[in-house]
Design an enzyme around this catalytic site. Structure first.
Site, PDB file in Angstrom:
ATOM      1  N   GLU A 133       0.825  -1.209   0.000  1.00  0.00           N
ATOM      2  CA  GLU A 133       0.000   0.000   0.000  1.00  0.00           C
ATOM      3  C   GLU A 133       0.856   1.255   0.000  1.00  0.00           C
ATOM      4  OE1 GLU A 133      -2.193  -2.854   2.890  1.00  0.00           O
ATOM      5  OE2 GLU A 133      -0.182  -2.617   2.038  1.00  0.00           O
ATOM      6  N   THR A 170      19.677 -37.641  -0.221  1.00  0.00           N
ATOM      7  CA  THR A 170      19.731 -36.905  -1.481  1.00  0.00           C
ATOM      8  C   THR A 170      20.973 -36.036  -1.552  1.00  0.00           C
ATOM      9  OG1 THR A 170      17.325 -36.878  -1.729  1.00  0.00           O
ATOM     10  CG2 THR A 170      18.540 -35.169  -2.894  1.00  0.00           C
TER      11      THR A 170
END
Length: 315
Positions: free
Chosen positions: A46, A191
């Site tokens: 805003e 991983t």
């Protein structure tokens, strides 16, 4: 409001712990100001839009994706006060702010200043855009997305572990865009050890949007990486709105078993692997009945030769 939501998307992954808000000011049938929450959460959308609009904000209509904040901060004034001072005729809000420091006070302050307020406009897409902030305030944790890249038969790698590449360039580019929208990206220790992933964003112009990296492990940490010992520790990530979980099968299963996945990105390649590594380990289902009704297909699209399916958790 759709334009305001699109502007808010520009800040996604960059504003935490603040929300990624978008704002448009319309005066005399033309856009006179627009803004989105800037990196680090300030200035707010805003403030940016009103600064651009200047005097043209008087008597205008302001569209904002989240209720203007009502609490004072050392980093800037309350947006409800800025709007009250700018004197638009009307403020249209998509979503009320669940932050207890605002939670209706922003709209009440605007109405007290003689400004007409309409709320709930395009609520669903705005909530989807700001899901990370809303999840953190409502649930005390980030909005968690799980990414899976797999074959038609649900495999993520050959028996040897070879997985580069299951999907094509378009799907991988889209996955990098999702990285750019996240505050943090997480993989499991398996991983990390197998692939040594960089987990960065490799799209031209978006390289600076590479998120923080995190490792799910009960062992020692890695320099430059944040560490989570269990999925439940996402509740301690107070400065993360959006968390992207990328692998592997045990990590994905652990988050699913803990019911901490809000959104699934399934990149499906038109290949069959047969014997190979499954996308998931066990997720603790007691029977098939427990598997039904949990996921809703929200989107599907072609990405080159691959297909993306987006599922949202039904809660």
């Amino acid at each position: 409001m759709d334009a305001a939501i699109a502007l808010g998307e520009r800040g996604r992954g960059r504003t935490a712990p603040n929300p990624n808000v978008g704002c448009v000011v319309v005066g005399d049938g033309a856009v006179v100001g627009r803004g989105w929450t800037q990196d680090g959460g300030r200035p707010h959308a805003e403030a940016v839009a009103l600064d651009q609009a200047g005097a043209a904000a008087r008597g205008a209509t302001v569209y904002v994706t989240l209720e203007p904040c009502a609490h004072a901060s050392a980093r800037g004034p309350a947006c409800a006060d800025l709007l009250a001072g700018a004197k638009p005729e009307r403020v249209v809000v998509a979503v009320g702010d669940p932050d207890p420091r605002t939670d209706g006070r922003g709209m009440a302050r605007l109405r007290a200043a003689g400004i007409a307020v309409e709320d709930g406009v395009r609520r669903a897409p705005a909530e989807r855009s700001m899901a990370g902030f809303l999840s953190r305030v409502r649930l005390g944790r980030p909005f968690v997305t799980l990414k899976l890249a797999l074959s038609i038969d649900g495999r993520i790698a050959l028996p040897s572990g070879e997985s580069k590449w299951i999907t094509g360039e378009e799907a991988r580019a889209h996955a990098h865009l999702e990285r750019a929208r996240a505050d943090m990206i997480l993989v499991g220790r398996g991983t990390y050890d197998a692939d040594a992933p960089r987990l960065d964003v490799r799209l031209p112009g978006l390289e600076v949007r590479s998120p923080r990296r995190a490792l799910l492990t009960r062992g020692g940490g890695i320099e430059g990486w944040e560490r989570l010992g269990s999925p439940d520790e996402v509740h301690g990530l107070a400065d993360v709105n959006d968390l992207l979980v990328e692998g592997g099968a045990e990590t994905a299963a652990a988050f699913l078993a803990a019911d901490l996945i809000d959104r699934l990105l399934v990149y499906r390649a038109p290949i069959l692997i047969g014997e190979g590594k499954a996308a998931l380990a066990g997720i603790g289902l007691s029977g098939l009945a427990a598997a039904h009704g949990r996921w809703r297909l929200a989107d599907t699209r072609a990405l080159g030769i691959d297909t993306l399916e987006v599922y949202e958790r039904s809660r």
